[in-house]
Motif scaffolding. Structure first.
Motif, PDB file in Angstrom:
ATOM      1  N   PRO A 154      87.535   0.114  21.883  1.00  0.00           N
ATOM      2  CA  PRO A 154      87.530  -0.735  20.687  1.00  0.00           C
ATOM      3  C   PRO A 154      87.073  -2.170  20.918  1.00  0.00           C
ATOM      4  O   PRO A 154      87.130  -2.961  19.984  1.00  0.00           O
ATOM      5  CB  PRO A 154      89.008  -0.736  20.303  1.00  0.00           C
ATOM      6  N   CYS A 155      86.637  -2.477  22.119  1.00  0.00           N
ATOM      7  CA  CYS A 155      86.338  -3.899  22.329  1.00  0.00           C
ATOM      8  C   CYS A 155      85.129  -4.038  23.238  1.00  0.00           C
ATOM      9  O   CYS A 155      84.729  -3.101  23.909  1.00  0.00           O
ATOM     10  CB  CYS A 155      87.550  -4.582  22.957  1.00  0.00           C
ATOM     11  N   HIS A 215      97.274 -10.211  22.376  1.00  0.00           N
ATOM     12  CA  HIS A 215      96.838 -10.021  23.764  1.00  0.00           C
ATOM     13  C   HIS A 215      95.519 -10.757  23.987  1.00  0.00           C
ATOM     14  O   HIS A 215      94.620 -10.715  23.146  1.00  0.00           O
ATOM     15  CB  HIS A 215      96.688  -8.516  24.025  1.00  0.00           C
ATOM     16  N   MET A 219      94.371   1.011  18.343  1.00  0.00           N
ATOM     17  CA  MET A 219      93.340   0.098  18.822  1.00  0.00           C
ATOM     18  C   MET A 219      91.970   0.405  18.236  1.00  0.00           C
ATOM     19  O   MET A 219      91.351  -0.464  17.672  1.00  0.00           O
ATOM     20  CB  MET A 219      93.222   0.037  20.367  1.00  0.00           C
ATOM     21  N   ILE A 225      99.305  -3.648  21.211  1.00  0.00           N
ATOM     22  CA  ILE A 225      99.825  -2.704  22.197  1.00  0.00           C
ATOM     23  C   ILE A 225     101.062  -3.330  22.866  1.00  0.00           C
ATOM     24  O   ILE A 225     101.291  -4.528  22.726  1.00  0.00           O
ATOM     25  CB  ILE A 225      98.750  -2.347  23.253  1.00  0.00           C
ATOM     26  N   VAL A 258      85.792  -3.144  27.008  1.00  0.00           N
ATOM     27  CA  VAL A 258      85.797  -1.747  27.454  1.00  0.00           C
ATOM     28  C   VAL A 258      84.382  -1.311  27.852  1.00  0.00           C
ATOM     29  O   VAL A 258      84.173  -0.722  28.909  1.00  0.00           O
ATOM     30  CB  VAL A 258      86.374  -0.840  26.341  1.00  0.00           C
ATOM     31  N   HIS A 315      92.191  -9.239  23.190  1.00  0.00           N
ATOM     32  CA  HIS A 315      91.851  -8.851  21.809  1.00  0.00           C
ATOM     33  C   HIS A 315      91.187  -9.990  21.046  1.00  0.00           C
ATOM     34  O   HIS A 315      91.766 -10.586  20.145  1.00  0.00           O
ATOM     35  CB  HIS A 315      93.104  -8.355  21.087  1.00  0.00           C
TER      36      HIS A 315
END
Ligand code: SF4
Ligand code: SF4
Lengths: 382, 433
Positions: free
Chosen positions: B143-144, B377, B345, B290, B147, B380
């Motif tokens: 999702p980011c 976080h 996420m 999370i 990653v 994020h």
């Protein structure tokens, strides 16, 4: 104005275009009733906007001095580019835009879309889904995205974007690409007639003016540069790489320390024109999708393409006789943060000198920048 | 096994050695929640053992990501380990002796400090040879940004360069066309796994597995409904295990369905008898991120000091749907939706901020939430850029909102003390608790 080596009327116009947000070319365009569509990422096929008879403008935050308004929307762990850009949007500085196309380019820029549609009254705003890998299915997906965009632009702007017009636009943009490559060729020599800062101004200008005049100015510039020789007193030949860098001043400061930037892998630089869009494919949308997803030199968000990206850089290092590479990254950018780590490891293995620098979108920390570049030049033995 | 392979499973072995005695004790006197807990621990250890066996006997196995459909992998009978969970499990769940030393070693790697620590830790495990090298590797591009960047680094490690990789690429949109495209990605993933492991996918077997996970998901939905009760039946361990149990360790196992049934039964009885696991509940909060690796230092404090319970959280709230198993096509579409639209996420962080508005609005109303806590976080970045939207929705709903700012893996970023202080000030200022 940059302290470079080019004396050319064409260059003066290009440089002015790059150093201001609303440049004379855009002003003229608007005065003549032309409409402007902004976009936020070099993955946008600007050809589509040109084909619609509109002016494509890659959004920059040139001239921004603060983030006082956008701080309510973005946080301190967000990249400074979207923060400055959205601040300008809130100040109404992009009110000249008749439309805007945004991609999910990165975690920061994609949120501009969410805030833009809520806060800014631009009449046409679209978000496109840009894949993060470059296989056939992704080309096909992106082709469909472009097809949807075409339809929506037609509906909104009341202009037909026919295949024939798309083909014309592709040819026009390709012409500029070829001119730019020709200018880059001149930088391979020992006395490049153009500095890195000047070159960046030239490429940035192309994202903020109509392609016809741009291509003509590039031809004029080429003629002006023909047979000219530039600086030979540089201490090292440098290549600058990374993501978003639209400020020639940054490169100028590097060059003031004695390094000459002769090549780049930047998304306002060579990556936008090193390859051409295929003009012979029967479907121009497929040609555009193929080019923007798979064929052009990729940016770090295309995660499987790292080997090709590195090969691209290594080839340039060879062709442009580069002594050292400067990697610049906007703080909080993860896309380029992880790339930096891979590059650091690989360049060490290949004995390619590399300097990695974080920066903010608006030029600052100049003292530190100078010191680090000077130290780097010393490690190069110059 | 050679030394390299041995090292690659050393953390798994350590975790088995650490948890087995705990398991024995738990089994002797399980108490009311003990059976539920032992099942989870056993499941984690079983999956560790499977991976070790594959490494020892050179059997094919995969590294995969948290939303790549486990139903498919189970039906293909190919073991895997959940790559990004390594930090939470063998790497450092609940005060592993290695957490600090791992973070310190990670710091030395030179990855920019503003990049997600979860991913940097994983790269440290890779660099330190602490990850079993799989036969093939299933990545994920959402999702980011981090990653995708992390996978790119992974693929470039000398020991992993030869490992074939496939990453399904979730689209940004959420419409039917996007579902079709992602179902196609799932099919391409199957072809990839078949090619590199020699295993094949039997549609009948997949149908069986999906039907079984559907039962688990149905129970999970029921369980989430029970969490709407005031007081909420359980503390945080059980609810947060829901996701990992089906998505991390395996699917299609009737024993797992039974676990969900037992948990629902337990929650039901607690609701019926007004016997919540956490007594004196005064604040119901929605934890919108999370969970930190150090959650066990925070939640008991929240519960005891403030009577604050996590009535809902990001990981266990997913707008689940059951999968229509009537045809191959409906199954793949259902799996695709589960993978890129519903999973935690990817549901919140991929796609438009509308998802955030939708989640907060529904959860605040459905779960009678007193305050929304956005831990924030540091990885994020997109969520950080959505915080103002979260705040606005909360304002409209008349519910207080707190944005903390932390690193879910690294207490040095915002210490537990600082987090507690922020939360205490917030509760006090808002007249909660
Ligand atoms: S520099 Fe990185 S974070 Fe900033 S806008 Fe570009 S891709 Fe996004
Ligand atoms: S924790 Fe968040 S930022 Fe880090 S990898 Fe996961 S989704 Fe990405």
């Amino acid at each position: 104005m940059l302290k470079g080596c080019v004396t050319s009327g064409a260059f003066e116009r290009l440089s002015e275009t790059a150093s201001t947000l609303v440049n004379p070319e855009m002003r003229r365009w608007k005065e003549e009733g032309g409409r402007i569509v902004g976009y936020f990422c070099s993955a946008m096929p600007a050809e589509m906007i040109t084909a619609a008879g509109l002016l494509p403008f890659r959004v920059r935050a040139t001239g921004s001095t603060g983030t006082e308004l956008s701080d309510s929307y973005f946080s301190s762990i967000n990249c400074s580019f979207p923060r400055h850009a959205f601040n300008m949007a809130l100040r109404g500085e992009y009110d000249f835009l008749d439309g805007l196309v945004i991609f999910n380019s990165c975690d920061h820029v994609r949120r501009i879309y969410d805030h833009w549609i809520r806060q800014i009254k631009t009449p046409f705003v679209q978000i496109l889904s840009l894949p993060k890998k470059a296989e056939d299915a992704q080309v096909e997906w992106f082709r469909d995205e472009l097809s949807i965009l075409r339809q929506r632009m037609q509906d909104h702007f009341g202009i037909e974007i026919t295949d024939a017009r798309l083909r014309e636009a592709i040819a026009l943009h390709n012409r500029s690409r070829r001119r730019l490559k020709e200018i880059y060729e001149l930088r391979k020599g020992l006395r490049p007639p153009v500095t890195g800062a000047e070159m960046l101004a030239v490429t940035v200008a192309g994202t903020a003016m109509p392609q016809g005049p741009y291509s003509s100015l590039l031809s004029d510039l080429l003629a002006d540069l023909a047979g000219k020789e530039g600086r030979a007193d540089y201490r090292a030949r440098l290549m600058i790489i990374g993501g978003l860098l639209d400020n020639p001043e940054y490169v100028s400061i590097i060059e003031d320390q004695g390094g000459l930037v002769v090549a780049d892998s930047l998304c306002f630089g060579s990556r936008t024109f090193w390859a051409d869009v295929d003009e012979n494919t029967h479907d121009p949308l497929t040609a555009l999708a193929q080019y923007y997803i798979a064929d052009r030199p990729s940016c770090a968000r295309m995660y499987t393409e790292y080997p090709k990206r590195v090969e691209y850089i290594r080839n340039m290092i060879k062709e442009f006789r580069v002594d050292g590479v400067i990697f610049q990254r906007l703080a909080f950018c993860e896309t380029w943060g992880f790339e930096q780590y891979s590059l650091t490891n690989d360049f060490k293995e290949w004995n390619i000198p590399l300097l990695c620098m974080d920066r903010e979108y608006v030029l600052g920390g100049i003292g530190q920048l100078k010191t680090r570049v000077q130290a780097f030049l010393e490690t190069l033995g110059r | 096994m050679d030394a390299k392979k041995e090292r690659s499973v050393s953390r798994l072995r350590e975790e088995i050695a650490m948890f087995e005695p705990i398991l024995e004790v738990l089994k002797l006197a399980p108490g009311e929640m003990g059976n539920l807990q032992t099942f989870i621990i056993e499941d984690i250890l079983d999956s560790h053992k499977k991976v070790i066996e594959c490494v020892e006997h050179e059997k094919p196995f995969l590294a995969s990501q948290f939303t790549n459909p486990v139903e498919i992998l189970t039906a293909m009978d190919i073991p895997w380990y959940f790559h990004v969970a390594h930090q939470f499990m063998a790497g450092g769940t609940g005060g592993s002796p290695h957490t600090i030393e791992d973070l310190e070693e990670m710091d030395k790697m030179g990855i920019p400090s503003d990049c997600c620590t979860l991913l940097k830790l994983l790269l440290y495990y890779q660099a330190a040879g602490l990850l079993p090298i799989p036969t093939a590797y299933l990545a994920l591009t959402e999702p980011c940004d981090g990653v995708a960047g992390m996978h790119s680094v992974f693929m470039n490690h000398p020991d992993w360069r030869g490992v074939p990789v496939f990453a399904p690429d979730p689209p940004y949109h959420s419409d039917e066309r996007a579902v079709d495209y992602y179902a196609g990605e799932m099919k391409r993933m199957v072809e990839f796994v078949e090619k590199h492991t020699g295993k094949s996918l039997d549609m009948g077997r997949l149908k069986g597995v999906v039907e079984e996970t559907n039962k688990g998901y149905a129970m999970w939905m029921e369980y989430n409904d029970l969490r709407r009760s005031v007081p909420t039946p359980h503390s945080y361990v059980m609810p947060m295990s829901c996701f990992y149990l089906v998505n991390d360790m395996g699917a299609g196992d009737p024993a797992k369905t039974k676990w969900y049934q037992d948990m629902v039964a337990n929650a039901e009885s607690r609701v019926r008898e007004n016997r919540p696991e956490v007594k004196n509940q005064r604040i119901r909060l929605f934890w919108y991120d999370i969970q930190p690796m150090f959650f066990s230092e925070l939640v008991p404090w929240l519960e005891q000091e403030w009577g604050a319970v996590i009535a809902m959280d990001m990981v266990s709230y997913c707008p689940y749907e059951l999968i229509d198993t009537s045809t191959e096509d409906t199954m793949f579409k259902g799996l695709a939706k589960r993978a890129f639209l519903h999973g935690p996420m990817v549901h919140q962080a991929r796609g438009l901020a509308d998802n955030v508005i939708h989640d907060i609005t529904r959860i605040v109303k459905d779960y009678k939430i007193d305050c929304v806590v956005f831990p924030g976080h540091m990885g994020h970045k997109d969520m950080a850029a959505s915080a103002s939207i979260m705040r606005e929705v909360c304002r409209d709903l008349g519910v207080p909102f707190l944005h903390i700012g932390m690193d879910v893996c690294d207490k040095r970023y915002t210490t537990v003390e600082e987090i507690k202080n922020k939360m205490s000030h917030f509760f006090t200022a808002m007249g909660l608790g």
